[in-house]
Enzyme design. Structure first.
Site, PDB file in Angstrom:
ATOM      1  N   SER A 141      45.601  29.140  48.825  1.00 17.23           N
ATOM      2  CA  SER A 141      44.145  29.181  48.959  1.00 17.23           C
ATOM      3  C   SER A 141      43.796  29.752  50.325  1.00 17.23           C
ATOM      4  O   SER A 141      44.566  29.637  51.286  1.00 17.23           O
ATOM      5  CB  SER A 141      43.560  27.771  48.849  1.00 17.23           C
ATOM      6  OG  SER A 141      42.194  27.747  49.246  1.00 17.23           O
ATOM      7  N   TYR A 156      43.064  19.141  51.899  1.00 19.81           N
ATOM      8  CA  TYR A 156      43.374  20.271  51.020  1.00 19.81           C
ATOM      9  C   TYR A 156      44.047  21.400  51.798  1.00 19.81           C
ATOM     10  O   TYR A 156      45.037  21.985  51.344  1.00 19.81           O
ATOM     11  CB  TYR A 156      42.090  20.769  50.357  1.00 19.81           C
ATOM     12  CG  TYR A 156      42.298  21.843  49.314  1.00 19.81           C
ATOM     13  CD1 TYR A 156      42.985  21.571  48.139  1.00 19.81           C
ATOM     14  CD2 TYR A 156      41.788  23.128  49.503  1.00 19.81           C
ATOM     15  CE1 TYR A 156      43.162  22.561  47.168  1.00 19.81           C
ATOM     16  CE2 TYR A 156      41.950  24.110  48.547  1.00 19.81           C
ATOM     17  CZ  TYR A 156      42.647  23.826  47.383  1.00 19.81           C
ATOM     18  OH  TYR A 156      42.835  24.798  46.430  1.00 19.81           O
TER      19      TYR A 156
END
Length: 257
Positions: A141, A156
């Protein structure tokens, strides 16, 4: 041209979102696929949609956070595919909150699914991937290295940073064995996870984010799951035979600024 004709691929989180889009791109290019998800109904729905390609689609219902049973999952995989050519480590969860609000059990849960699970599954499938001179595609990501003010992403980002490091170190280790390892680092993509995160935002936060997209993304909008399928096909194919250790930003230009 079917770039993946004859390829046997395993895709985690393959019942929806990015995983499903990659599975669809793979079958359109001639691959047979195993899709793994913990939701039986979503798996069946995905299988029906993928089956129109005429390729072999095999759903496996499994919760990848159950690390101790992954060896048994791999036994089930090998009952379907004698050997595996491509592993796509896509299954993951999100967690966006201020660092002081993250509970130890929630941190452990996201590390378990986003980091430990792909590590252990890769370990277990490695003998097969070495035999086939196959390749691994991890889904990272932009949050591994590009932060957005107001999007509290420590947990995250930690996991996706780990995936980047895992990708590069594994590529270095497995290159001499003929196995390629790469990662795709998407920008914001309209997946069920993204949509759920948006719903959790306060109205004013959501409006602010939607306005910011028009300026921080040079292309002016977030992505769709289908935007990731083509690059995954490329990485899995012989067209990328000299590509390993790469973390490809597929993000509408977000990380250019």
């Amino acid at each position: 041209m079917e770039l993946l004709k004859g390829i046997k691929a395993v895709i985690t989180g393959g019942s929806e979102g990015i995983g499903f889009a990659i599975a669809m791109a793979f079958v359109k290019n001639g691959a047979d696929v195993i899709i793994i998800s913990r939701n039986k109904d979503k798996l069946q729905n995905a299988k029906e949609k993928l089956s129109v390609s005429g390729q072999n689609i095999y759903p496996i219902c499994y919760d990848l956070s159950n690390l101790s049973e992954i060896p048994n999952l791999v036994k089930e995989i090998h009952l379907i595919f004698e050997e595996v050519d491509v592993l796509v480590n896509n299954a993951a969860m999100t967690l966006f909150d201020k660092v002081e609000n993250i509970k130890p059990q929630d941190l452990a849960k996201i590390i378990e699914l986003n980091v430990q699970s792909p590590y252990v599954l890769t370990q277990q499938l490695l003998p097969s991937l070495v035999n086939t001179k196959g390749n691994i595609i991890n889904i990272s990501s932009y949050f591994s290295h590009r932060m957005i003010p107001g999007r509290y992403s420590t947990a995250y980002s930690l996991t996706k940073g780990a995936i980047d490091a895992f990708t590069k170190s594994l590529a270095c280790e497995l290159g001499p064995k003929g196995v390629r390892v790469n990662a795709i680092a998407p920008g914001s993509v309209k997946t069920p996870l993204f949509n759920a995160a948006m719903r959790k935002m306060k109205k004013e936060e959501r409006i602010k984010f939607e306005e910011s997209v028009k300026t921080i993304y040079p292309i002016g909008h977030v992505g769709e799951p289908d935007d990731l399928g083509g690059i995954a096909v490329f990485l899995a194919s012989n067209q990328a035979k000299w590509v390993t250790g790469s973390i490809m930003s597929i993000d509408g230009g977000l990380t250019t600024n």
